[in-house]
Scaffold this motif. Structure first.
Motif, PDB file in Angstrom:
ATOM      1  N   VAL A   3      40.945  22.448   0.454  1.00  0.00           N
ATOM      2  CA  VAL A   3      39.719  21.676   0.652  1.00  0.00           C
ATOM      3  C   VAL A   3      40.110  20.224   0.379  1.00  0.00           C
ATOM      4  CG1 VAL A   3      37.274  21.440   0.052  1.00  0.00           C
ATOM      5  CG2 VAL A   3      38.405  23.663  -0.191  1.00  0.00           C
ATOM      6  N   ASP A   4      40.734  19.598   1.377  1.00  0.00           N
ATOM      7  CA  ASP A   4      41.441  18.339   1.111  1.00  0.00           C
ATOM      8  C   ASP A   4      41.294  17.284   2.187  1.00  0.00           C
ATOM      9  OD1 ASP A   4      42.958  19.443   3.145  1.00  0.00           O
ATOM     10  OD2 ASP A   4      44.883  19.115   2.158  1.00  0.00           O
ATOM     11  N   GLY A   5      40.318  17.452   3.070  1.00  0.00           N
ATOM     12  CA  GLY A   5      40.137  16.442   4.118  1.00  0.00           C
ATOM     13  C   GLY A   5      41.319  16.305   5.066  1.00  0.00           C
ATOM     14  N   GLY A   6      42.141  17.371   5.149  1.00  0.00           N
ATOM     15  CA  GLY A   6      43.283  17.363   6.046  1.00  0.00           C
ATOM     16  C   GLY A   6      44.544  16.742   5.466  1.00  0.00           C
ATOM     17  N   LEU A   7      44.539  16.457   4.165  1.00  0.00           N
ATOM     18  CA  LEU A   7      45.630  15.706   3.566  1.00  0.00           C
ATOM     19  C   LEU A   7      46.990  16.396   3.690  1.00  0.00           C
ATOM     20  CD1 LEU A   7      46.546  13.233   1.997  1.00  0.00           C
ATOM     21  CD2 LEU A   7      45.849  14.376  -0.116  1.00  0.00           C
ATOM     22  N   ILE A   8      47.026  17.687   3.412  1.00  0.00           N
ATOM     23  CA  ILE A   8      48.314  18.397   3.473  1.00  0.00           C
ATOM     24  C   ILE A   8      48.732  18.717   4.903  1.00  0.00           C
ATOM     25  CG2 ILE A   8      49.509  20.533   2.864  1.00  0.00           C
ATOM     26  CD1 ILE A   8      49.268  18.590   0.552  1.00  0.00           C
ATOM     27  N   ASN A   9      47.820  19.251   5.696  1.00  0.00           N
ATOM     28  CA  ASN A   9      48.189  19.743   7.028  1.00  0.00           C
ATOM     29  C   ASN A   9      48.200  18.678   8.115  1.00  0.00           C
ATOM     30  OD1 ASN A   9      48.636  22.436   6.263  1.00  0.00           O
ATOM     31  ND2 ASN A   9      46.448  22.889   6.374  1.00  0.00           N
ATOM     32  N   LEU A  10      47.491  17.573   7.917  1.00  0.00           N
ATOM     33  CA  LEU A  10      47.356  16.576   8.998  1.00  0.00           C
ATOM     34  C   LEU A  10      48.024  15.252   8.691  1.00  0.00           C
ATOM     35  CD1 LEU A  10      43.635  17.175  10.041  1.00  0.00           C
ATOM     36  CD2 LEU A  10      45.710  18.273  10.931  1.00  0.00           C
ATOM     37  N   SER A  11      48.581  15.106   7.508  1.00  0.00           N
ATOM     38  CA  SER A  11      49.223  13.839   7.156  1.00  0.00           C
ATOM     39  C   SER A  11      50.650  13.786   7.707  1.00  0.00           C
ATOM     40  CB  SER A  11      49.250  13.652   5.653  1.00  0.00           C
ATOM     41  OG  SER A  11      47.940  13.536   5.147  1.00  0.00           O
TER      42      SER A  11
ATOM     43  N   LEU B  44      44.246   4.533  -8.182  1.00  0.00           N
ATOM     44  CA  LEU B  44      44.613   5.874  -7.735  1.00  0.00           C
ATOM     45  C   LEU B  44      43.648   6.365  -6.658  1.00  0.00           C
ATOM     46  CD1 LEU B  44      46.309   8.469  -8.000  1.00  0.00           C
ATOM     47  CD2 LEU B  44      44.791   9.162  -9.874  1.00  0.00           C
ATOM     48  N   LYS B  45      42.350   6.151  -6.881  1.00  0.00           N
ATOM     49  CA  LYS B  45      41.352   6.586  -5.898  1.00  0.00           C
ATOM     50  C   LYS B  45      41.560   5.874  -4.556  1.00  0.00           C
ATOM     51  CE  LYS B  45      37.068   6.952  -7.235  1.00  0.00           C
ATOM     52  NZ  LYS B  45      35.770   6.710  -7.924  1.00  0.00           N
ATOM     53  N   GLU B  46      41.815   4.570  -4.597  1.00  0.00           N
ATOM     54  CA  GLU B  46      42.025   3.819  -3.364  1.00  0.00           C
ATOM     55  C   GLU B  46      43.264   4.308  -2.630  1.00  0.00           C
ATOM     56  OE1 GLU B  46      41.413   1.492  -0.225  1.00  0.00           O
ATOM     57  OE2 GLU B  46      40.012   1.830  -1.883  1.00  0.00           O
ATOM     58  N   MET B  47      44.317   4.601  -3.370  1.00  0.00           N
ATOM     59  CA  MET B  47      45.527   5.127  -2.765  1.00  0.00           C
ATOM     60  C   MET B  47      45.259   6.475  -2.091  1.00  0.00           C
ATOM     61  SD  MET B  47      49.099   6.274  -4.605  1.00  0.00           S
ATOM     62  CE  MET B  47      48.307   7.744  -5.292  1.00  0.00           C
ATOM     63  N   MET B  48      44.494   7.313  -2.769  1.00  0.00           N
ATOM     64  CA  MET B  48      44.158   8.620  -2.215  1.00  0.00           C
ATOM     65  C   MET B  48      43.380   8.483  -0.918  1.00  0.00           C
ATOM     66  SD  MET B  48      43.026  10.744  -5.611  1.00  0.00           S
ATOM     67  CE  MET B  48      44.217  11.386  -6.774  1.00  0.00           C
ATOM     68  N   ILE B  49      42.347   7.627  -0.929  1.00  0.00           N
ATOM     69  CA  ILE B  49      41.496   7.454   0.247  1.00  0.00           C
ATOM     70  C   ILE B  49      42.304   6.957   1.445  1.00  0.00           C
ATOM     71  CG2 ILE B  49      39.604   6.047   1.187  1.00  0.00           C
ATOM     72  CD1 ILE B  49      38.317   6.250  -1.633  1.00  0.00           C
ATOM     73  N   GLN B  50      43.245   6.053   1.202  1.00  0.00           N
ATOM     74  CA  GLN B  50      44.066   5.529   2.294  1.00  0.00           C
ATOM     75  C   GLN B  50      44.912   6.617   2.944  1.00  0.00           C
ATOM     76  OE1 GLN B  50      46.340   2.314   0.609  1.00  0.00           O
ATOM     77  NE2 GLN B  50      44.576   0.939   0.457  1.00  0.00           N
ATOM     78  N   ASN B  51      45.254   7.650   2.171  1.00  0.00           N
ATOM     79  CA  ASN B  51      46.133   8.700   2.682  1.00  0.00           C
ATOM     80  C   ASN B  51      45.398   9.925   3.220  1.00  0.00           C
ATOM     81  OD1 ASN B  51      48.795   7.571   2.143  1.00  0.00           O
ATOM     82  ND2 ASN B  51      48.255   7.736  -0.012  1.00  0.00           N
ATOM     83  N   ILE B  52      44.099  10.001   3.010  1.00  0.00           N
ATOM     84  CA  ILE B  52      43.334  11.169   3.467  1.00  0.00           C
ATOM     85  C   ILE B  52      42.941  10.982   4.929  1.00  0.00           C
ATOM     86  CG2 ILE B  52      41.236  12.549   3.121  1.00  0.00           C
ATOM     87  CD1 ILE B  52      41.260  11.507   0.195  1.00  0.00           C
ATOM     88  N   PRO B  53      43.286  11.920   5.813  1.00  0.00           N
ATOM     89  CA  PRO B  53      42.918  11.775   7.221  1.00  0.00           C
ATOM     90  C   PRO B  53      41.427  11.557   7.450  1.00  0.00           C
ATOM     91  CG  PRO B  53      44.566  13.480   6.999  1.00  0.00           C
ATOM     92  CD  PRO B  53      44.185  13.073   5.603  1.00  0.00           C
ATOM     93  N   MET B  54      40.563  12.124   6.611  1.00  0.00           N
ATOM     94  CA  MET B  54      39.124  11.933   6.774  1.00  0.00           C
ATOM     95  C   MET B  54      38.628  10.641   6.125  1.00  0.00           C
ATOM     96  SD  MET B  54      37.666  15.855   6.410  1.00  0.00           S
ATOM     97  CE  MET B  54      36.009  15.418   6.929  1.00  0.00           C
ATOM     98  N   HIS B  55      39.525   9.898   5.484  1.00  0.00           N
ATOM     99  CA  HIS B  55      39.249   8.568   4.917  1.00  0.00           C
ATOM    100  C   HIS B  55      38.104   8.555   3.913  1.00  0.00           C
ATOM    101  CE1 HIS B  55      42.179   6.948   7.619  1.00  0.00           C
ATOM    102  NE2 HIS B  55      41.530   7.405   8.672  1.00  0.00           N
ATOM    103  N   ARG B  56      38.036   9.575   3.098  1.00  0.00           N
ATOM    104  CA  ARG B  56      37.079   9.607   1.997  1.00  0.00           C
ATOM    105  C   ARG B  56      37.526  10.658   1.002  1.00  0.00           C
ATOM    106  NH1 ARG B  56      33.621  13.998   1.895  1.00  0.00           N
ATOM    107  NH2 ARG B  56      33.399  15.217   3.805  1.00  0.00           N
ATOM    108  N   MET B  57      37.001  10.551  -0.208  1.00  0.00           N
ATOM    109  CA  MET B  57      37.228  11.597  -1.196  1.00  0.00           C
ATOM    110  C   MET B  57      36.200  12.706  -0.992  1.00  0.00           C
ATOM    111  SD  MET B  57      38.283   9.540  -4.664  1.00  0.00           S
ATOM    112  CE  MET B  57      38.964  11.035  -5.404  1.00  0.00           C
ATOM    113  N   GLY B  58      36.563  13.880  -1.431  1.00  0.00           N
ATOM    114  CA  GLY B  58      35.651  15.005  -1.309  1.00  0.00           C
ATOM    115  C   GLY B  58      34.630  15.029  -2.426  1.00  0.00           C
ATOM    116  N   GLU B  59      33.619  15.883  -2.253  1.00  0.00           N
ATOM    117  CA  GLU B  59      32.567  16.049  -3.256  1.00  0.00           C
ATOM    118  C   GLU B  59      32.648  17.451  -3.858  1.00  0.00           C
ATOM    119  OE1 GLU B  59      28.900  15.250  -1.301  1.00  0.00           O
ATOM    120  OE2 GLU B  59      29.380  13.137  -0.912  1.00  0.00           O
ATOM    121  N   SER B  60      32.217  17.562  -5.090  1.00  0.00           N
ATOM    122  CA  SER B  60      32.276  18.847  -5.790  1.00  0.00           C
ATOM    123  C   SER B  60      31.560  19.948  -5.020  1.00  0.00           C
ATOM    124  CB  SER B  60      31.667  18.709  -7.191  1.00  0.00           C
ATOM    125  OG  SER B  60      32.457  17.866  -8.002  1.00  0.00           O
ATOM    126  N   GLU B  61      30.443  19.594  -4.396  1.00  0.00           N
ATOM    127  CA  GLU B  61      29.671  20.596  -3.657  1.00  0.00           C
ATOM    128  C   GLU B  61      30.447  21.154  -2.475  1.00  0.00           C
ATOM    129  OE1 GLU B  61      27.138  18.303  -6.214  1.00  0.00           O
ATOM    130  OE2 GLU B  61      28.576  17.674  -4.679  1.00  0.00           O
TER     131      GLU B  61
END
Length: 250
Positions: A242-250, A201-218
């Motif tokens: 707070v999604d690395g552009g996933l919704i607006n840039l994908s 699941l994490k790998e799938m998420m990272i592949q789809n995030i425009p910033m190509h990483r998962m976010g941090e709690s901070e």
């Protein structure tokens, strides 16, 4: 900065992940922090990391338990200045695999529990108070297998907009942050998912995030503190992604 000097902050779900990061950040900026969680061990660890904090074992799905926490905060400090409702749980299953128990469990925490927590806490909030609620990008875009969780978070998002309007006469602001893929303990507590499932699941998420990483709690915590602070004094009813552009840039 010291944006929360002399402020009383209650973080529901503040014993790990984004809630803990926010609780620590509030305290670092002068707040007196109260926090809740379901696991006493992680509550104790969280309190030990936050000077002056008080922790309570409480399940947000248990409305009476939340009401008791609010009463204890009132007894200790008389009020809540900032409320951060962060308690939540995931749950992945396709349409054919959804059970009534899973549906009720996820909605009992993510929707019902959060709504009634807000109801109980605003009783001791005054003018100038600020509320932040953790939503999810699950409310903004479809993901296969995410129907139960998405329905709960989408319902929460609209309910909070309604309540933001209702709280305007009391001069209390209410906003949301909707995290994208954040590597928190919640990700590892999805019912029916083992370590290999989580890794995929994490790998799938990272592949789809425009910033190509998962976010941090901070990173989520910084958005929470901004919305809770006077820097956001003209913002209410907002939902910050707070999604690395996933919704607006994908």
């Amino acid at each position: 900065m010291n944006r929360f000097a002399n402020k009383i902050v209650l973080v529901l779900g503040g014993n790990s992940g984004m809630g803990l990061a926010a609780a620590q950040a509030f305290a670092a900026e002068g707040a007196k922090v109260h926090l809740t969680g379901r696991n006493q061990e992680t509550i104790d660890e969280a309190v030990a990391s936050i000077p002056g904090a008080t922790g309570y074992q409480s399940d947000i799905a248990d409305i009476a338990s939340t009401e008791e926490v609010v009463a204890k905060v009132e007894q200790a400090d008389g009020r809540i200045d900032v409320l951060y409702i962060n308690a939540g749980v995931g749950g992945f299953a396709p349409l054919e695999g959804i059970t009534e128990d899973d549906w009720d469990f996820v909605h009992g925490i993510n929707l019902k529990g959060c709504v009634f927590a807000l109801q109980k806490a605003v009783r001791i909030m005054g003018e100038g108070g600020s509320i932040v609620v953790t939503g999810s990008i699950g409310a903004h875009g479809p993901l296969e297998g995410n129907g139960t969780y998405a329905a709960a978070k989408a319902g929460l998002a609209m309910a909070m907009k309604v309540f933001a309007r209702e709280l305007l006469p009391r001069k209390i602001r209410l906003n949301m942050v909707s995290p994208g893929p954040i590597d928190t303990p919640l990700l590892h507590r999805n019912p029916g998912m083992g370590p290999d499932d989580v890794a995929r699941l994490k790998e799938m998420m990272i592949q789809n995030i425009p910033m190509h990483r998962m976010g941090e709690s901070e990173e989520v915590a910084r958005a929470v503190l901004f919305l809770a602070s006077d820097e956001a004094s003209f913002i209410t009813g907002e939902d910050i992604l707070v999604d690395g552009g996933l919704i607006n840039l994908s």
